[in-house]
Design a protein around this motif. Structure first.
Motif, mmCIF file in Angstrom:
data_model
loop_
_atom_site.group_PDB
_atom_site.id
_atom_site.type_symbol
_atom_site.label_atom_id
_atom_site.label_comp_id
_atom_site.label_asym_id
_atom_site.label_seq_id
_atom_site.Cartn_x
_atom_site.Cartn_y
_atom_site.Cartn_z
ATOM 1 N N GLU A 1 -9.285 -4.952 -6.044
ATOM 2 C CA GLU A 1 -10.251 -6.009 -6.377
ATOM 3 C C GLU A 1 -10.498 -6.095 -7.880
ATOM 4 O OE1 GLU A 1 -14.393 -7.531 -4.447
ATOM 5 O OE2 GLU A 1 -14.215 -5.376 -4.790
ATOM 6 N N GLU A 2 -10.512 -4.954 -8.544
ATOM 7 C CA GLU A 2 -10.785 -4.902 -9.980
ATOM 8 C C GLU A 2 -9.685 -5.518 -10.834
ATOM 9 O OE1 GLU A 2 -11.487 -0.821 -10.918
ATOM 10 O OE2 GLU A 2 -13.480 -0.811 -10.017
ATOM 11 N N LEU A 3 -8.456 -5.526 -10.342
ATOM 12 C CA LEU A 3 -7.361 -5.951 -11.221
ATOM 13 C C LEU A 3 -6.961 -7.412 -11.093
ATOM 14 C CD1 LEU A 3 -4.282 -6.151 -9.790
ATOM 15 C CD2 LEU A 3 -4.676 -3.737 -9.577
ATOM 16 N N ILE A 4 -7.480 -8.124 -10.102
ATOM 17 C CA ILE A 4 -7.022 -9.495 -9.911
ATOM 18 C C ILE A 4 -7.932 -10.529 -10.568
ATOM 19 C CG2 ILE A 4 -5.849 -8.947 -7.757
ATOM 20 C CD1 ILE A 4 -8.151 -10.481 -6.312
ATOM 21 N N ASP A 5 -7.359 -11.686 -10.792
ATOM 22 C CA ASP A 5 -8.105 -12.871 -11.211
ATOM 23 C C ASP A 5 -8.414 -13.624 -9.917
ATOM 24 O OD1 ASP A 5 -8.876 -15.455 -11.897
ATOM 25 O OD2 ASP A 5 -7.494 -15.574 -13.595
ATOM 26 N N GLU A 6 -9.668 -13.612 -9.500
ATOM 27 C CA GLU A 6 -10.042 -14.187 -8.204
ATOM 28 C C GLU A 6 -9.828 -15.692 -8.126
ATOM 29 O OE1 GLU A 6 -13.905 -12.828 -7.006
ATOM 30 O OE2 GLU A 6 -13.235 -10.751 -6.887
ATOM 31 N N GLU A 7 -9.642 -16.344 -9.261
ATOM 32 C CA GLU A 7 -9.377 -17.786 -9.271
ATOM 33 C C GLU A 7 -7.905 -18.111 -9.007
ATOM 34 O OE1 GLU A 7 -11.742 -20.234 -9.714
ATOM 35 O OE2 GLU A 7 -13.175 -18.587 -9.570
ATOM 36 N N LYS A 8 -7.017 -17.148 -9.290
ATOM 37 C CA LYS A 8 -5.578 -17.407 -9.202
ATOM 38 C C LYS A 8 -4.829 -16.514 -8.221
ATOM 39 C CE LYS A 8 -5.363 -18.831 -14.030
ATOM 40 N NZ LYS A 8 -4.797 -18.557 -15.337
ATOM 41 N N ASP A 9 -5.309 -15.300 -7.999
ATOM 42 C CA ASP A 9 -4.582 -14.301 -7.223
ATOM 43 C C ASP A 9 -5.180 -14.129 -5.836
ATOM 44 O OD1 ASP A 9 -3.138 -13.823 -9.579
ATOM 45 O OD2 ASP A 9 -4.513 -12.237 -10.200
ATOM 46 N N SER A 10 -4.377 -13.559 -4.942
ATOM 47 C CA SER A 10 -4.886 -13.226 -3.610
ATOM 48 C C SER A 10 -4.280 -11.915 -3.129
ATOM 49 C CB SER A 10 -4.583 -14.340 -2.610
ATOM 50 O OG SER A 10 -3.203 -14.563 -2.508
ATOM 51 N N ILE A 11 -5.104 -11.157 -2.431
ATOM 52 C CA ILE A 11 -4.668 -9.909 -1.807
ATOM 53 C C ILE A 11 -5.228 -9.894 -0.402
ATOM 54 C CG2 ILE A 11 -4.821 -7.389 -1.831
ATOM 55 C CD1 ILE A 11 -5.137 -7.518 -4.857
ATOM 56 N N TYR A 12 -4.370 -9.541 0.557
ATOM 57 C CA TYR A 12 -4.786 -9.410 1.940
ATOM 58 C C TYR A 12 -4.602 -7.957 2.353
ATOM 59 C CZ TYR A 12 -4.132 -14.439 1.778
ATOM 60 O OH TYR A 12 -4.191 -15.753 1.424
ATOM 61 N N ILE A 13 -5.635 -7.375 2.920
ATOM 62 C CA ILE A 13 -5.570 -6.008 3.436
ATOM 63 C C ILE A 13 -5.936 -6.089 4.913
ATOM 64 C CG2 ILE A 13 -6.391 -3.640 3.225
ATOM 65 C CD1 ILE A 13 -7.329 -4.363 0.359
ATOM 66 N N PHE A 14 -4.953 -5.821 5.770
ATOM 67 C CA PHE A 14 -5.150 -5.927 7.209
ATOM 68 C C PHE A 14 -5.122 -4.550 7.851
ATOM 69 C CE2 PHE A 14 -2.907 -9.936 6.149
ATOM 70 C CZ PHE A 14 -3.860 -10.846 6.578
ATOM 71 N N GLN B 1 8.421 -5.073 1.537
ATOM 72 C CA GLN B 1 8.982 -6.197 0.805
ATOM 73 C C GLN B 1 8.374 -6.130 -0.592
ATOM 74 O OE1 GLN B 1 8.451 -9.892 2.895
ATOM 75 N NE2 GLN B 1 9.846 -9.311 4.520
ATOM 76 N N TYR B 2 8.776 -7.018 -1.495
ATOM 77 C CA TYR B 2 8.321 -6.909 -2.872
ATOM 78 C C TYR B 2 6.805 -6.844 -3.008
ATOM 79 C CZ TYR B 2 12.994 -7.522 -4.669
ATOM 80 O OH TYR B 2 14.319 -7.332 -4.952
ATOM 81 N N SER B 3 6.084 -7.654 -2.280
ATOM 82 C CA SER B 3 4.623 -7.681 -2.397
ATOM 83 C C SER B 3 3.942 -7.366 -1.072
ATOM 84 C CB SER B 3 4.168 -9.057 -2.897
ATOM 85 O OG SER B 3 4.674 -9.304 -4.186
ATOM 86 N N VAL B 4 4.588 -6.540 -0.254
ATOM 87 C CA VAL B 4 4.043 -6.166 1.049
ATOM 88 C C VAL B 4 4.191 -4.656 1.232
ATOM 89 C CG1 VAL B 4 4.184 -6.493 3.550
ATOM 90 C CG2 VAL B 4 4.711 -8.401 2.008
ATOM 91 N N GLU C 1 -0.386 -13.461 -10.028
ATOM 92 C CA GLU C 1 0.319 -14.243 -11.042
ATOM 93 C C GLU C 1 0.877 -13.406 -12.193
ATOM 94 O OE1 GLU C 1 -1.502 -17.249 -14.091
ATOM 95 O OE2 GLU C 1 -1.151 -18.297 -12.185
ATOM 96 N N LYS C 2 0.060 -12.543 -12.779
ATOM 97 C CA LYS C 2 0.472 -11.797 -13.977
ATOM 98 C C LYS C 2 1.311 -10.571 -13.620
ATOM 99 C CE LYS C 2 -3.288 -13.299 -16.902
ATOM 100 N NZ LYS C 2 -4.421 -12.917 -17.729
ATOM 101 N N ASP C 3 2.421 -10.415 -14.343
ATOM 102 C CA ASP C 3 3.333 -9.299 -14.093
ATOM 103 C C ASP C 3 2.638 -7.950 -14.184
ATOM 104 O OD1 ASP C 3 5.433 -11.060 -13.780
ATOM 105 O OD2 ASP C 3 6.208 -10.791 -15.806
ATOM 106 N N ARG C 4 1.826 -7.759 -15.204
ATOM 107 C CA ARG C 4 1.169 -6.469 -15.419
ATOM 108 C C ARG C 4 0.244 -6.115 -14.245
ATOM 109 N NH1 ARG C 4 -0.892 -4.079 -20.963
ATOM 110 N NH2 ARG C 4 -1.912 -2.231 -20.157
ATOM 111 N N ALA C 5 -0.551 -7.076 -13.796
ATOM 112 C CA ALA C 5 -1.453 -6.836 -12.662
ATOM 113 C C ALA C 5 -0.659 -6.615 -11.377
ATOM 114 C CB ALA C 5 -2.424 -8.005 -12.496
ATOM 115 N N ARG C 6 0.419 -7.347 -11.205
ATOM 116 C CA ARG C 6 1.269 -7.196 -10.016
ATOM 117 C C ARG C 6 1.905 -5.802 -9.990
ATOM 118 N NH1 ARG C 6 3.669 -11.698 -10.622
ATOM 119 N NH2 ARG C 6 5.497 -10.902 -11.678
ATOM 120 N N THR C 7 2.377 -5.345 -11.140
ATOM 121 C CA THR C 7 2.956 -4.001 -11.231
ATOM 122 C C THR C 7 1.900 -2.946 -10.938
ATOM 123 O OG1 THR C 7 4.609 -4.719 -12.823
ATOM 124 C CG2 THR C 7 4.113 -2.367 -12.777
ATOM 125 N N ARG C 8 0.714 -3.149 -11.465
ATOM 126 C CA ARG C 8 -0.384 -2.203 -11.232
ATOM 127 C C ARG C 8 -0.757 -2.167 -9.741
ATOM 128 N NH1 ARG C 8 -2.427 2.191 -11.354
ATOM 129 N NH2 ARG C 8 -4.643 2.413 -11.546
#
Length: 96
Positions: A52-65, A31-34, A10-17
């Motif tokens: 894992e450290e930079l996300i808000d686990e209530e709002k964000d998601s990351i998939y590592i395959f 792609q932008y987020s892939v 959700e947050k621009d700063r965390a997404r950029t990081r």
């Protein structure tokens, strides 16, 4: 190992990081987020912890395959498949 990283942050700063962490790990943006690339087990573990450290686990998601080269070559790509502004020859070579 070959890994895909996909995120919805959700947050621009965390997404950029997150994108910087992926690029620093040697992954290529498809792609932008892939991201896609080849890393070893230690890099995989470090990537996992950093993201894992930079996300808000209530709002964000990351998939590592993680996947093998054989599995990647069985991947079905439809339409444009990759954003040609992002994809490098290194990514294309993973599919052949």
């Amino acid at each position: 190992m070959i890994v895909w990283v996909m995120y919805d942050i959700e947050k621009d700063r965390a997404r950029t990081r997150a994108s910087k962490i992926c690029l620093q790990a040697g992954l290529y943006r498809v792609q932008y987020s892939v991201f896609l690339g080849t890393i070893d087990k230690n890099q995989f573990d470090a990537l996992h912890l950093q993201l894992e450290e930079l996300i808000d686990e209530e709002k964000d998601s990351i998939y590592i395959f993680p996947m093998s080269k054989d599995e990647l070559q069985q991947t079905v790509l439809l339409g444009r498949a990759f954003d040609k502004d992002f994809v490098t020859d290194e990514v294309r070579s993973l599919f052949f």
